[in-house]
Write an enzyme that holds these catalytic residues in place. Structure first.
Site, PDB file in Angstrom:
ATOM      1  N   GLU A  39       0.855  -1.184   0.000  1.00  0.00           N
ATOM      2  CA  GLU A  39       0.000   0.000   0.000  1.00  0.00           C
ATOM      3  C   GLU A  39       0.898   1.244   0.000  1.00  0.00           C
ATOM      4  O   GLU A  39       1.989   1.246   0.574  1.00  0.00           O
ATOM      5  CB  GLU A  39      -0.856  -0.011   1.267  1.00  0.00           C
ATOM      6  N   LYS A 108      -9.664   1.640  -1.907  1.00  0.00           N
ATOM      7  CA  LYS A 108      -9.833   1.092  -0.563  1.00  0.00           C
ATOM      8  C   LYS A 108     -11.190   1.457   0.024  1.00  0.00           C
ATOM      9  O   LYS A 108     -11.554   2.630   0.115  1.00  0.00           O
ATOM     10  CB  LYS A 108      -8.704   1.610   0.331  1.00  0.00           C
ATOM     11  N   CYS A 153      -4.884  -3.396   3.293  1.00  0.00           N
ATOM     12  CA  CYS A 153      -4.565  -3.150   4.694  1.00  0.00           C
ATOM     13  C   CYS A 153      -5.770  -3.342   5.637  1.00  0.00           C
ATOM     14  O   CYS A 153      -6.131  -4.459   5.955  1.00  0.00           O
ATOM     15  CB  CYS A 153      -3.953  -1.759   4.838  1.00  0.00           C
TER      16      CYS A 153
END
Length: 267
Positions: A39, A108, A153
């Site tokens: 990321e 995300k 994440c």
């Protein structure tokens, strides 16, 4: 049977986007079918709460274009994190760009508003649309591609997200991350990566930024939860091969996806 050769790049991103672009050439090597970077590979977040809008790019900007060039040159597929310009100029998307034999972008969904952080103050959440891509596999001429689901994440802490990807056909979950270090964080990271693999009978390829700010310990885990490769805290590159027969055997051994008993509206 078909297989997928994977390279996982664990590195701490620089605050200088040019530095990160320049070192992509040494990170995206020859020989792997899939290369996964962390990321925010294009530019680190900076101090907590930093405004990253000045570093947001388009999907045809300098970083994504260099990823695409290298993926084509090395005949591979690359997944890497970047900040992408959104409809709100002050709050970009936290995006995974996929270039090469497969092309996609995943923004995300779950922003890191946890453990004292407020990612949503600086970034915009993506639409609730799980993204699965097909990555060509090695094998005989009839080898079917591996279906790869994308997570970033903090998404790892939401098992329903992983299950939606698997319901969409994912056999591999790729999780680029900048998993902040701290009390219990490494234990959470290793536990959650293995849990997502076990409960969904999928491979999980988790590429982390390295320490000391982040936990490191990138992982490749097989569909029964066995760790195929794990990095330490520092910069490191991992290699692993994902085998379709291992995936198929795991799903025969533990047919938990087929054994689910839920109301139709929950499926």
């Amino acid at each position: 049977m078909s297989s997928l050769s994977v390279t996982v790049v664990q590195v701490a991103s620089s605050l200088d986007p040019e530095v990160n672009r320049d070192r992509l050439a040494s990170q995206v090597g020859d020989g792997a079918d899939l290369v996964v970077l962390p990321e925010a590979a294009a530019r680190d977040f900076g101090p907590a709460g930093s405004d990253v809008s000045a570093y947001a790019e388009t999907l045809d900007g300098p970083f994504a274009s260099e990823v695409a060039r290298l993926a084509a040159d090395r005949t591979t597929t690359v997944v890497a994190g970047m900040f992408e310009r959104s409809d709100d100029p002050a709050r970009p998307w936290n995006t995974l760009v996929v270039r090469g034999a497969a092309e996609a972008a995943y923004r995300k969904i779950h922003l890191y508003d946890s453990f004292g952080y407020r990612e949503s103050d600086a970034l915009t959440a993506g639409r609730l649309e799980p993204v699965v891509v097909e990555v060509p596999a090695r094998g005989d001429g009839a080898a079917e591609p591996f279906r790869v689901g994308l997570m970033t994440c903090y998404d790892l802490r939401f098992p329903e997200h992983a299950r939606l990807l698997v319901d969409g056909g994912a056999e591999v979950l790729v999780v680029p991350s900048a998993w902040v270090a701290g009390s219990r964080k490494l234990d959470h990271w290793r536990t959650l990566v293995r849990a997502r693999a076990i409960e969904n009978t999928v491979y999980v390829v988790a590429a982390a930024q390295s320490g000391p700010r982040y936990t490191g310990h990138s992982l490749v885990v097989d569909p029964l939860g066995d760790v195929l490769a794990e990095a330490g805290e520092g910069d490191e590159t991992l290699g692993a091969t994902l085998e379709r027969d291992v995936l198929d055997d795991a799903r025969r051994t533990n047919p938990s996806l087929a054994n689910r008993r839920l109301p139709p509206t929950a499926l």
